[in-house]
Design an enzyme around this catalytic site. Structure first.
Site, short mmCIF file in Angstrom:
data_model
loop_
_atom_site.label_atom_id
_atom_site.label_comp_id
_atom_site.label_asym_id
_atom_site.label_seq_id
_atom_site.Cartn_x
_atom_site.Cartn_y
_atom_site.Cartn_z
N ILE A 99 31.39 28.07 47.00
CA ILE A 99 30.28 28.98 46.68
C ILE A 99 29.57 28.57 45.39
O ILE A 99 28.42 28.94 45.16
CB ILE A 99 30.84 30.43 46.58
CG1 ILE A 99 29.79 31.46 46.95
CG2 ILE A 99 31.47 30.71 45.25
CD1 ILE A 99 30.36 32.84 47.21
N GLU B 86 42.13 29.41 40.14
CA GLU B 86 41.61 30.78 40.14
C GLU B 86 41.98 31.53 41.41
O GLU B 86 42.11 32.76 41.40
CB GLU B 86 40.09 30.76 39.98
CG GLU B 86 39.64 30.31 38.60
CD GLU B 86 38.14 30.09 38.50
OE1 GLU B 86 37.43 30.30 39.51
OE2 GLU B 86 37.70 29.69 37.41
N VAL B 87 42.06 30.80 42.51
CA VAL B 87 42.40 31.43 43.79
C VAL B 87 43.78 30.92 44.20
O VAL B 87 43.97 29.70 44.35
CB VAL B 87 41.35 31.10 44.88
CG1 VAL B 87 41.75 31.77 46.19
CG2 VAL B 87 39.96 31.56 44.44
N HIS C 155 44.49 25.01 47.89
CA HIS C 155 43.25 24.42 48.41
C HIS C 155 42.99 23.08 47.74
O HIS C 155 43.34 22.86 46.59
CB HIS C 155 42.04 25.34 48.21
CG HIS C 155 41.88 25.83 46.81
ND1 HIS C 155 42.63 26.86 46.30
CD2 HIS C 155 41.06 25.44 45.80
CE1 HIS C 155 42.28 27.09 45.04
NE2 HIS C 155 41.33 26.22 44.71
N HIS D 165 39.82 20.59 46.64
CA HIS D 165 38.37 20.46 46.43
C HIS D 165 38.02 19.04 46.88
O HIS D 165 38.63 18.07 46.41
CB HIS D 165 38.02 20.58 44.95
CG HIS D 165 38.32 21.91 44.34
ND1 HIS D 165 37.34 22.83 44.05
CD2 HIS D 165 39.48 22.48 43.97
CE1 HIS D 165 37.89 23.90 43.50
NE2 HIS D 165 39.19 23.72 43.44
#
Ligand code: AMP
Length: 111
Positions: free
Chosen positions: A34, A99-100, A104, A106
């Site tokens: 995002i 942060e999450v 994941h 990137h």
């Protein structure tokens, strides 16, 4: 640390929050970040609930890890990145810039 089922990527996986999907299969979901930090900046997440890369490496079955990376390899081809430059990064823990708290990758490219 316990996996928090209310993290934003868990909500995306459950379809409670939309995402700009790039690729999906049995093992992973990939979507545009995002807040892109490069011309192309996508996130790649396993569908199973792992908090971070250390949790994934320690607790995901070998076959699942193999399938995860095979899916990453498909994305590299789908985005025609094999012969171009890109970065794959992952943050682990608040001190590592995470942060999450759903593992994941990137995947960033300026090419
Ligand atoms: P990290 O610091 O490694 O945990 O990165 C989290 C990433 O998730 C950041 O790059 C955010 O821009 C991105 N992000 C947060 N919420 C969303 C969302 N709803 N859709 C897409 N990307 C998101």
């Amino acid at each position: 640390m316990i996996y928090d089922k209310e993290n934003i990527f868990a909500k995306i996986l459950r379809g409670e929050i939309p995402c700009d999907k790039i690729y999906e299969d049995e093992y992973i979901l990939s979507f545009n970040d995002i807040n892109p930090q490069a011309k192309m900046h996508i996130l790649i997440i396993p569908k199973d609930p792992y908090i971070d890369v250390a949790d994934f490496l320690q607790n995901a079955k070998a076959q699942y890890q193999t399938n995860f990376w095979a899916s990453v390899n498909i994305i590299i081809d789908n985005l025609a990145l094999r012969d171009k430059g890109f970065q794959i990064k992952t943050h682990k823990g608040k001190d590592g810039g995470q942060e999450v708290f759903h593992f994941h990758l990137h995947l960033l490219s300026n090419s």
